[in-house]
Design an enzyme around this catalytic site. Structure first.
Site, mmCIF file in Angstrom:
data_model
loop_
_atom_site.group_PDB
_atom_site.id
_atom_site.type_symbol
_atom_site.label_atom_id
_atom_site.label_comp_id
_atom_site.label_asym_id
_atom_site.label_seq_id
_atom_site.Cartn_x
_atom_site.Cartn_y
_atom_site.Cartn_z
ATOM 1 N N GLY A 46 -23.814 -34.078 -22.265
ATOM 2 C CA GLY A 46 -23.444 -32.908 -21.459
ATOM 3 C C GLY A 46 -22.846 -33.362 -20.180
ATOM 4 O O GLY A 46 -22.093 -34.433 -20.100
ATOM 5 N N GLU A 47 -23.131 -32.716 -18.917
ATOM 6 C CA GLU A 47 -22.432 -33.503 -17.928
ATOM 7 C C GLU A 47 -23.822 -33.827 -16.718
ATOM 8 O O GLU A 47 -24.606 -33.066 -16.559
ATOM 9 C CB GLU A 47 -21.414 -32.236 -17.107
ATOM 10 C CG GLU A 47 -20.522 -32.853 -16.139
ATOM 11 C CD GLU A 47 -20.832 -33.506 -15.121
ATOM 12 O OE1 GLU A 47 -20.468 -34.585 -14.753
ATOM 13 O OE2 GLU A 47 -21.936 -32.920 -14.509
ATOM 14 N N SER A 48 -23.954 -35.099 -16.776
ATOM 15 C CA SER A 48 -25.063 -35.425 -16.178
ATOM 16 C C SER A 48 -25.307 -35.245 -14.668
ATOM 17 O O SER A 48 -26.443 -34.810 -14.509
ATOM 18 C CB SER A 48 -25.066 -37.252 -16.270
ATOM 19 O OG SER A 48 -23.867 -37.752 -15.559
ATOM 20 N N CYS A 77 -25.911 -39.783 -24.125
ATOM 21 C CA CYS A 77 -24.769 -39.880 -23.263
ATOM 22 C C CYS A 77 -25.084 -39.436 -21.897
ATOM 23 O O CYS A 77 -25.618 -40.524 -21.383
ATOM 24 C CB CYS A 77 -23.845 -38.890 -24.066
ATOM 25 S SG CYS A 77 -22.052 -39.157 -23.491
ATOM 26 N N ARG A 108 -20.497 -44.439 -16.019
ATOM 27 C CA ARG A 108 -19.945 -43.255 -16.385
ATOM 28 C C ARG A 108 -18.886 -43.410 -17.039
ATOM 29 O O ARG A 108 -17.686 -44.004 -16.252
ATOM 30 C CB ARG A 108 -20.291 -42.294 -15.337
ATOM 31 C CG ARG A 108 -21.659 -41.671 -14.992
ATOM 32 C CD ARG A 108 -21.603 -40.783 -14.055
ATOM 33 N NE ARG A 108 -21.265 -39.481 -14.726
ATOM 34 C CZ ARG A 108 -20.918 -38.412 -13.909
ATOM 35 N NH1 ARG A 108 -20.853 -38.431 -12.549
ATOM 36 N NH2 ARG A 108 -20.681 -37.190 -14.402
ATOM 37 N N ILE A 140 -18.163 -39.263 -26.811
ATOM 38 C CA ILE A 140 -17.391 -38.233 -26.140
ATOM 39 C C ILE A 140 -17.363 -38.428 -24.537
ATOM 40 O O ILE A 140 -18.508 -38.210 -23.876
ATOM 41 C CB ILE A 140 -17.992 -36.823 -26.491
ATOM 42 C CG1 ILE A 140 -17.603 -36.457 -27.950
ATOM 43 C CG2 ILE A 140 -17.029 -35.646 -25.600
ATOM 44 C CD1 ILE A 140 -18.733 -35.506 -28.247
ATOM 45 N N ARG A 141 -16.290 -39.024 -23.853
ATOM 46 C CA ARG A 141 -16.325 -39.085 -22.419
ATOM 47 C C ARG A 141 -17.709 -40.030 -22.014
ATOM 48 O O ARG A 141 -18.456 -39.796 -21.045
ATOM 49 C CB ARG A 141 -16.237 -38.023 -21.579
ATOM 50 C CG ARG A 141 -14.865 -37.428 -21.513
ATOM 51 C CD ARG A 141 -14.796 -36.110 -20.566
ATOM 52 N NE ARG A 141 -14.830 -36.288 -19.278
ATOM 53 C CZ ARG A 141 -14.358 -37.361 -18.272
ATOM 54 N NH1 ARG A 141 -12.941 -37.677 -18.821
ATOM 55 N NH2 ARG A 141 -14.728 -37.330 -17.139
ATOM 56 N N HIS A 177 -23.335 -39.722 -29.852
ATOM 57 C CA HIS A 177 -24.144 -38.582 -29.968
ATOM 58 C C HIS A 177 -24.426 -38.374 -31.437
ATOM 59 O O HIS A 177 -23.746 -37.586 -32.451
ATOM 60 C CB HIS A 177 -23.144 -37.210 -29.849
ATOM 61 C CG HIS A 177 -22.913 -37.097 -28.358
ATOM 62 N ND1 HIS A 177 -23.395 -35.954 -27.788
ATOM 63 C CD2 HIS A 177 -21.879 -37.591 -27.753
ATOM 64 C CE1 HIS A 177 -23.187 -35.812 -26.750
ATOM 65 N NE2 HIS A 177 -22.050 -36.790 -26.440
ATOM 66 N N GLU A 179 -26.487 -36.658 -32.894
ATOM 67 C CA GLU A 179 -27.032 -35.384 -33.367
ATOM 68 C C GLU A 179 -25.629 -34.592 -33.808
ATOM 69 O O GLU A 179 -25.720 -33.483 -34.422
ATOM 70 C CB GLU A 179 -27.553 -34.288 -32.190
ATOM 71 C CG GLU A 179 -26.503 -33.888 -31.166
ATOM 72 C CD GLU A 179 -26.015 -34.652 -30.095
ATOM 73 O OE1 GLU A 179 -26.408 -36.203 -30.401
ATOM 74 O OE2 GLU A 179 -25.204 -34.550 -29.259
HETATM 75 N N1 GLN Z 1 -19.034 -37.843 -18.872
HETATM 76 C C1 GLN Z 1 -20.214 -37.101 -19.064
HETATM 77 C C2 GLN Z 1 -21.284 -37.690 -17.878
HETATM 78 O O1 GLN Z 1 -20.716 -38.560 -17.119
HETATM 79 C C3 GLN Z 1 -21.143 -37.620 -20.429
HETATM 80 C C4 GLN Z 1 -20.539 -36.878 -21.565
HETATM 81 C C5 GLN Z 1 -21.543 -36.818 -22.652
HETATM 82 O O2 GLN Z 1 -22.676 -36.523 -22.663
HETATM 83 N N2 GLN Z 1 -20.993 -36.421 -23.689
HETATM 84 O O3 GLN Z 1 -22.024 -37.107 -17.472
#
Ligand code: GLN
Length: 198
Positions: A46-48, A77, A108, A140-141, A177, A179
Site C-alpha cells: 500500500g502506501e507505507s 512491499c 523506498r 509495484i513501486r 506482492h 498475494e
Molecule cells: N511505494 C510504496 C511506499 O513507498 C510501496 C508500494 C507498495 O506497497 N506496492 O510506501
C-alpha cells in the site's frame, strides 16, 4: 492457525483470500485488541507513510512491536518498509512512522518511474524452487533492500543482484506482492514460520 492481516490501507483482501485458500483463519486487523490470539501477522502493500500514520492513530505501533517479539511477521512491499529499522536517506517520507523491527536498510520506490511495476521470475532457494519452478514476483513501486544486518539474511535477489526478500528468525520481508499471483508458496512458507517449523 489464525493469521492477522493489517487492514488499515492497501492490498489486504488478497492476502486474506490466499490464507483462506491455504486453510487458515484470516483476521483483518484494525484495532490493538484484534492482535490477541494471532499466530502471526501480515503487513500488506500500500502506501507505507499512510499505513504508518494510521497505525499510530489507532494505537497499534507498540502492540505490533510487542507481537513481533513472539510471533511471525511478514511485510510485503509497504509492509517491508514499515518493518525496517532504517530507510535510506532521501527515500523516507516526511514524518514517516516505522515499526523499526528488522535489521534491514530499505530504499523506498527504488526502481524509478520507467519501471514503476514489473513482473520477474525469481529463484527463491528457501522455497526449493530453482529455475524449474520460479516464483512469479510482481513489483509495484517497490522498495529494495540496501542492507541486511545482524541475523537477517537475504532470501532472493533479482538477476542484477538487488536483494528483494529477507528473513530474520520469524520475520519475513518481500519487496514484491505474492498475494497477487495466485502462487501460494510464499504464504505457505510464512505459515511454517508462524508454526515454528522453519
Ligand atoms: N511505494 C510504496 C511506499 O513507498 C510501496 C508500494 C507498495 O506497497 N506496492 O510506501
Amino acid at each position: 492457525m489464525k493469521i492477522g492481516v493489517l487492514a488499515l490501507q492497501g492490498a489486504f483482501i488478497e492476502h486474506m483470500k490466499m490464507l483462506q485458500r491455504l486453510g487458515v483463519t484470516a483476521v483483518d486487523v484494525r484495532l490493538p485488541e484484534q492482535l490477541d490470539g494471532l499466530d502471526g501477522l501480515i503487513i500488506p502493500g500500500g502506501e507505507s507513510t499512510s499505513i504508518g500514520k494510521l497505525a499510530r492513530t489507532y494505537g497499534l505501533m507498540e502492540p505490533l512491536r510487542t507481537l513481533a517479539q513472539e510471533k511471525a511477521l511478514w511485510g510485503t512491499c509497504a509492509g517491508m518498509i514499515l518493518m525496517a529499522k532504517e530507510i535510506s536517506s532521501g527515500s523516507a517520507g516526511k514524518d514517516q512512522p516505522l515499526l523499526g523491527i528488522m535489521d534491514i536498510v530499505v530504499e523506498r520506490n527504488a526502481f524509478g518511474r520507467q519501471v514503476d511495476s514489473f513482473e520477474v521470475d525469481l529463484d527463491v532457494p528457501a522455497l526449493n524452487n530453482g529455475y524449474v519452478k520460479p516464483f512469479p514476483a510482481v513489483f509495484i513501486r517497490a522498495p529494495r533492500l540496501l542492507g541486511v544486518k545482524g541475523t537477517a539474511k537475504v532470501l532472493a535477489t533479482l538477476p542484477d543482484g538487488t536483494a528483494v526478500a529477507a528473513q530474520q528468525g520469524k520475520w519475513l520481508v518481500t519487496s514484491f506482492h505474492p498475494e497477487l499471483t495466485g502462487d501460494g508458496r510464499f504464504h505457505a512458507y510464512f505459515l511454517k514460520l508462524a508454526e515454528g517449523n522453519s
